[in-house]
Motif scaffolding. Structure first.
Motif, PDB file in Angstrom:
ATOM      1  N   GLU A   1       0.859  -1.193   0.000  1.00  0.00           N
ATOM      2  CA  GLU A   1       0.000   0.000   0.000  1.00  0.00           C
ATOM      3  C   GLU A   1       0.892   1.238   0.000  1.00  0.00           C
ATOM      4  N   THR A   2       0.800   2.004  -1.084  1.00  0.00           N
ATOM      5  CA  THR A   2       1.672   3.149  -1.212  1.00  0.00           C
ATOM      6  C   THR A   2       1.199   4.293  -0.346  1.00  0.00           C
ATOM      7  N   GLY A   3       2.180   5.079   0.186  1.00  0.00           N
ATOM      8  CA  GLY A   3       1.842   6.267   0.953  1.00  0.00           C
ATOM      9  C   GLY A   3       1.709   7.477   0.073  1.00  0.00           C
ATOM     10  N   VAL A   4       1.882   7.297  -1.226  1.00  0.00           N
ATOM     11  CA  VAL A   4       1.768   8.388  -2.184  1.00  0.00           C
ATOM     12  C   VAL A   4       0.652   8.020  -3.153  1.00  0.00           C
ATOM     13  N   THR A   5      -0.383   8.826  -3.176  1.00  0.00           N
ATOM     14  CA  THR A   5      -1.529   8.516  -4.042  1.00  0.00           C
ATOM     15  C   THR A   5      -1.645   9.551  -5.153  1.00  0.00           C
ATOM     16  N   GLN A   6      -1.948   9.048  -6.330  1.00  0.00           N
ATOM     17  CA  GLN A   6      -2.076   9.909  -7.488  1.00  0.00           C
ATOM     18  C   GLN A   6      -3.438   9.725  -8.131  1.00  0.00           C
ATOM     19  N   THR A   7      -4.006  10.818  -8.583  1.00  0.00           N
ATOM     20  CA  THR A   7      -5.258  10.780  -9.347  1.00  0.00           C
ATOM     21  C   THR A   7      -5.190  11.781 -10.494  1.00  0.00           C
ATOM     22  N   PRO A   8      -5.831  11.480 -11.615  1.00  0.00           N
ATOM     23  CA  PRO A   8      -6.425  10.183 -11.937  1.00  0.00           C
ATOM     24  C   PRO A   8      -5.350   9.166 -12.299  1.00  0.00           C
ATOM     25  N   ARG A   9      -5.681   7.921 -12.311  1.00  0.00           N
ATOM     26  CA  ARG A   9      -4.720   6.884 -12.704  1.00  0.00           C
ATOM     27  C   ARG A   9      -4.566   6.848 -14.227  1.00  0.00           C
ATOM     28  N   HIS A  10      -5.624   7.186 -14.925  1.00  0.00           N
ATOM     29  CA  HIS A  10      -5.579   7.204 -16.383  1.00  0.00           C
ATOM     30  C   HIS A  10      -6.280   8.473 -16.866  1.00  0.00           C
ATOM     31  N   SER A  94       9.981  12.370  -0.488  1.00  0.00           N
ATOM     32  CA  SER A  94      11.047  11.903   0.387  1.00  0.00           C
ATOM     33  C   SER A  94      11.082  12.779   1.626  1.00  0.00           C
ATOM     34  N   GLN A  95      11.802  12.284   2.631  1.00  0.00           N
ATOM     35  CA  GLN A  95      11.833  12.984   3.907  1.00  0.00           C
ATOM     36  C   GLN A  95      12.406  14.389   3.756  1.00  0.00           C
ATOM     37  N   GLY A  96      13.410  14.519   2.917  1.00  0.00           N
ATOM     38  CA  GLY A  96      13.998  15.841   2.755  1.00  0.00           C
ATOM     39  C   GLY A  96      15.106  15.795   1.750  1.00  0.00           C
ATOM     40  N   GLY A  97      16.054  16.711   1.892  1.00  0.00           N
ATOM     41  CA  GLY A  97      17.084  16.811   0.874  1.00  0.00           C
ATOM     42  C   GLY A  97      18.331  16.029   1.192  1.00  0.00           C
ATOM     43  N   GLY A  98      18.376  15.368   2.315  1.00  0.00           N
ATOM     44  CA  GLY A  98      19.580  14.645   2.666  1.00  0.00           C
ATOM     45  C   GLY A  98      19.855  13.509   1.709  1.00  0.00           C
ATOM     46  N   ASN A  99      21.087  13.334   1.339  1.00  0.00           N
ATOM     47  CA  ASN A  99      21.412  12.236   0.440  1.00  0.00           C
ATOM     48  C   ASN A  99      21.111  10.902   1.098  1.00  0.00           C
ATOM     49  N   GLY A 100      20.586  10.030   0.320  1.00  0.00           N
ATOM     50  CA  GLY A 100      20.260   8.717   0.847  1.00  0.00           C
ATOM     51  C   GLY A 100      18.835   8.630   1.350  1.00  0.00           C
ATOM     52  N   ASN A 101      18.120   9.756   1.478  1.00  0.00           N
ATOM     53  CA  ASN A 101      16.718   9.642   1.871  1.00  0.00           C
ATOM     54  C   ASN A 101      15.952   8.911   0.783  1.00  0.00           C
ATOM     55  N   THR A 102      15.230   7.900   1.179  1.00  0.00           N
ATOM     56  CA  THR A 102      14.511   7.089   0.197  1.00  0.00           C
ATOM     57  C   THR A 102      13.401   7.895  -0.441  1.00  0.00           C
ATOM     58  N   ILE A 103      13.266   7.742  -1.731  1.00  0.00           N
ATOM     59  CA  ILE A 103      12.168   8.358  -2.467  1.00  0.00           C
ATOM     60  C   ILE A 103      11.100   7.300  -2.702  1.00  0.00           C
ATOM     61  N   TYR A 104       9.875   7.657  -2.381  1.00  0.00           N
ATOM     62  CA  TYR A 104       8.747   6.752  -2.550  1.00  0.00           C
ATOM     63  C   TYR A 104       7.861   7.276  -3.672  1.00  0.00           C
ATOM     64  N   PHE A 105       7.524   6.374  -4.581  1.00  0.00           N
ATOM     65  CA  PHE A 105       6.725   6.759  -5.735  1.00  0.00           C
ATOM     66  C   PHE A 105       5.251   6.410  -5.548  1.00  0.00           C
ATOM     67  N   GLY A 106       4.400   7.215  -6.163  1.00  0.00           N
ATOM     68  CA  GLY A 106       3.006   6.848  -6.327  1.00  0.00           C
ATOM     69  C   GLY A 106       2.880   5.874  -7.488  1.00  0.00           C
ATOM     70  N   GLU A 107       1.661   5.397  -7.713  1.00  0.00           N
ATOM     71  CA  GLU A 107       1.438   4.400  -8.759  1.00  0.00           C
ATOM     72  C   GLU A 107       1.436   5.013 -10.150  1.00  0.00           C
ATOM     73  N   GLY A 108       1.396   6.327 -10.233  1.00  0.00           N
ATOM     74  CA  GLY A 108       1.508   6.982 -11.525  1.00  0.00           C
ATOM     75  C   GLY A 108       0.178   7.305 -12.162  1.00  0.00           C
ATOM     76  N   SER A 109       0.241   8.276 -13.052  1.00  0.00           N
ATOM     77  CA  SER A 109      -0.919   8.647 -13.872  1.00  0.00           C
ATOM     78  C   SER A 109      -0.542   8.421 -15.329  1.00  0.00           C
ATOM     79  N   TRP A 110      -1.315   7.544 -15.990  1.00  0.00           N
ATOM     80  CA  TRP A 110      -1.052   7.252 -17.402  1.00  0.00           C
ATOM     81  C   TRP A 110      -1.766   8.312 -18.232  1.00  0.00           C
ATOM     82  N   LEU A 111      -0.997   9.086 -18.963  1.00  0.00           N
ATOM     83  CA  LEU A 111      -1.555  10.177 -19.751  1.00  0.00           C
ATOM     84  C   LEU A 111      -1.444   9.862 -21.235  1.00  0.00           C
ATOM     85  N   THR A 112      -2.552  10.018 -21.929  1.00  0.00           N
ATOM     86  CA  THR A 112      -2.564   9.882 -23.387  1.00  0.00           C
ATOM     87  C   THR A 112      -3.084  11.190 -23.973  1.00  0.00           C
ATOM     88  N   VAL A 113      -2.309  11.776 -24.854  1.00  0.00           N
ATOM     89  CA  VAL A 113      -2.711  13.023 -25.512  1.00  0.00           C
ATOM     90  C   VAL A 113      -3.088  12.688 -26.954  1.00  0.00           C
TER      91      VAL A 113
END
Lengths: 114, 113
Positions: A1-10, A94-113
């Motif tokens: 379960e991601t802590g980063v949510t994105q909308t819309p998914r598509h 991510s927590q901040g700018g410190g090197n090594g802070n893990t970056i967590y991604f959302g599931e993404g938004s699929w965009l079609t133009v």
């Protein structure tokens, strides 16, 4: 379960449309990011925000307009996009700018133009 | 020259095999290093950070050689569930705060029965 949510998914949009992508992080992080992933290309950093201030704009065209009202929310406003802008848009935090802070991604938004 | 270079693969290996991925980076100012895993049509997820002393997490071992600007990932006893794309990532940091991760194109791994 991601802590980063994105909308819309598509999202499918015409070249003259205006739309927005939304991202919310529930991790208490200070930094948020937009990345773009096109087919057969590596992830490309677009924008970095730290404590809601933009700290990096990776030469992104002005048809992409980010907004960060607070440390938990990030938007990407889209207008007059081109078909080549079709991609997966990933928000991250991510927590901040410190090197090594893990970056967590959302599931993404699929965009079609179209 | 790409900032982060990886062999795109695919690497097709049988279950139980040991497989190694390599990565080189061009910016000597890079400060931290990672391997991320990305499943098809999913977001990247952190697999492990990479330290100069080398580090191990179960079946996964990562190594960093700063002098050669080279990063590696070793997977032992491959499982079907290891099938994914493995992304080599370097971080420069951003003035003013935040991280500037640069991703390789990824190496695709397919583990087969």
């Amino acid at each position: 379960e991601t802590g980063v949510t994105q909308t819309p998914r598509h999202l499918v949009m015409g070249m003259t449309n205006k739309k927005s992508l939304k991202c919310e992080q529930h991790l208490g992080h200070n930094a948020m990011y937009w990345y773009k992933q096109s087919a057969k290309k590596p992830l490309e950093l677009m924008f970095v925000y730290n404590f809601k201030e933009q700290t990096e704009n990776n030469s992104v065209p002005s048809r992409f307009s980010p907004e960060c009202p607070n440390s938990s929310h990030l938007f990407l406003h889209l207008h007059t996009l081109q078909p080549e802008d079709s991609a997966l848009y990933l928000c991250a935090s991510s927590q901040g700018g410190g090197n090594g802070n893990t970056i967590y991604f959302g599931e993404g938004s699929w965009l079609t133009v179209v | 020259r790409k900032e982060v270079e990886q062999d795109p693969g695919p690497f097709n290996v049988p279950e139980g095999a040991t497989v190694a991925f390599n990565c080189t980076y061009s910016n000597s100012a890079s400060q931290s290093f990672f391997w991320y895993r990305q499943d098809c049509r999913k977001e990247p997820k952190l697999l492990m950070s990479v330290y100069s002393s080398g580090n191990e997490d179960g079946r996964f071992t990562a190594q960093l050689n700063r002098a050669s600007q080279y990063i590696s990932l070793l997977i032992r006893d491959s499982k079907l569930s290891d099938s994914a794309t493995y992304l080599c990532v370097v971080n420069k940091g951003v003035t003013g705060g935040g991280n500037k991760l640069t991703f390789g194109t990824g190496t695709q791994l397919k583990v087969e029965l």
